[in-house]
Design a protein around this motif. Structure first.
Motif, PDB file in Angstrom:
ATOM      1  N   PRO A   6      -4.851  14.060   7.987  1.00  0.00           N
ATOM      2  CA  PRO A   6      -4.920  15.252   7.135  1.00  0.00           C
ATOM      3  C   PRO A   6      -3.859  16.311   7.458  1.00  0.00           C
ATOM      4  CG  PRO A   6      -7.113  14.587   7.789  1.00  0.00           C
ATOM      5  CD  PRO A   6      -6.149  13.735   8.577  1.00  0.00           C
ATOM      6  N   ASP A   7      -3.428  16.395   8.713  1.00  0.00           N
ATOM      7  CA  ASP A   7      -2.403  17.389   9.063  1.00  0.00           C
ATOM      8  C   ASP A   7      -0.979  16.887   8.831  1.00  0.00           C
ATOM      9  OD1 ASP A   7      -1.940  15.629  11.167  1.00  0.00           O
ATOM     10  OD2 ASP A   7      -2.514  17.049  12.735  1.00  0.00           O
ATOM     11  N   ARG A   8      -0.817  15.657   8.318  1.00  0.00           N
ATOM     12  CA  ARG A   8       0.469  15.047   7.972  1.00  0.00           C
ATOM     13  C   ARG A   8       1.327  14.717   9.186  1.00  0.00           C
ATOM     14  NH1 ARG A   8       0.448  19.770   5.379  1.00  0.00           N
ATOM     15  NH2 ARG A   8       2.349  20.466   6.367  1.00  0.00           N
ATOM     16  N   ASN A  33       0.849  -1.182   0.000  1.00  0.00           N
ATOM     17  CA  ASN A  33       0.000   0.000   0.000  1.00  0.00           C
ATOM     18  C   ASN A  33       0.887   1.235   0.000  1.00  0.00           C
ATOM     19  OD1 ASN A  33      -2.166   1.851   0.482  1.00  0.00           O
ATOM     20  ND2 ASN A  33      -3.299   0.172   1.426  1.00  0.00           N
ATOM     21  N   ILE A  34       0.382   2.351  -0.544  1.00  0.00           N
ATOM     22  CA  ILE A  34       1.110   3.619  -0.522  1.00  0.00           C
ATOM     23  C   ILE A  34       0.189   4.732  -0.059  1.00  0.00           C
ATOM     24  CG2 ILE A  34       2.791   3.003  -2.298  1.00  0.00           C
ATOM     25  CD1 ILE A  34       1.099   4.621  -4.318  1.00  0.00           C
ATOM     26  N   ALA A  35       0.793   5.793   0.474  1.00  0.00           N
ATOM     27  CA  ALA A  35       0.056   6.998   0.853  1.00  0.00           C
ATOM     28  C   ALA A  35       0.980   8.182   0.658  1.00  0.00           C
ATOM     29  CB  ALA A  35      -0.408   6.920   2.298  1.00  0.00           C
ATOM     30  N   LEU A  36       0.439   9.262   0.175  1.00  0.00           N
ATOM     31  CA  LEU A  36       1.197  10.486  -0.029  1.00  0.00           C
ATOM     32  C   LEU A  36       0.668  11.521   0.939  1.00  0.00           C
ATOM     33  CD1 LEU A  36       3.424  11.638  -1.862  1.00  0.00           C
ATOM     34  CD2 LEU A  36       1.651  12.314  -3.466  1.00  0.00           C
TER      35      LEU A  36
END
Length: 187
Positions: free
Chosen positions: A160-162, A111-114
């Protein structure tokens, strides 16, 4: 494409005007909502369509094995493509591959997430008994973090705030990590 309120078909995006047999395995919208991207399962061709006109904008072939997920950068200029064996970073306008990000030990990318700023890419990997959490700086391809686990890993997502990263493991756990601490542990 469907209108979710009226439940009516708005547009049917095809690989060409005459071909209707291509199967698509993964699809995503650009964050600005202007482009739909999909990867054809049989030949690994990335198709890009204009959402408003439904016209095909571009296509390009990714020279790899099965593409499993695609993610746009927040500015819609970069397309990150997860394959079984690596992660590819492409410039959408030039259709040029900018870099390939490799995993360790031949593990399969799961899986990936940016991150929402488009600067940090997270990937989870797995084999039958172990996994890795990998973070890269997407701009230069430098690995920021690599953490090894004794269980296979699944999904990964940024808050959402990374600031927080969630990671699923086959052991039945979801772990939350502070991104800054992951970066510091690697430096």
């Amino acid at each position: 494409m469907w209108d979710v309120i009226t439940r009516k078909l708005v547009a049917r995006l095809l690989p060409s005007s005459t071909v209707d047999s291509t199967q698509f395995d993964t699809v995503t919208f650009s964050p600005d909502g202007k482009i739909v991207a999909a990867v054809a399962l049989a030949d690994n061709v990335v198709h890009l369509w204009d959402v408003n006109t439904h016209a095909k904008v571009s296509t390009f072939r990714i020279p790899t094995d099965w593409a499993r997920a695609i993610v746009f950068s927040p500015d819609s200029r970069i397309l990150v493509i997860e394959t079984v064996s690596d992660i590819q970073v492409w410039d959408v306008n030039s259709r040029k591959k900018l870099r390939t990000l490799s995993t360790d030990f031949g593990m399969e990318v799961q899986n990936i997430a940016l991150g929402s700023d488009g600067r940090i890419l997270a990937a989870s990997t797995r084999d039958s008994t172990a996994g890795e959490l990998l973070l890269w700086d997407i701009g230069n391809g430098k690995r920021i973090t690599d953490r090894h686990y004794t269980t296979a890993l699944g999904g990964v997502a940024f808050s959402p705030d990374r600031k927080t990263l969630a990671l699923c493991a086959d052991s039945g756990t979801i772990s939350l990590y502070k991104v800054d601490r992951l970066r510091q542990a690697h430096d």
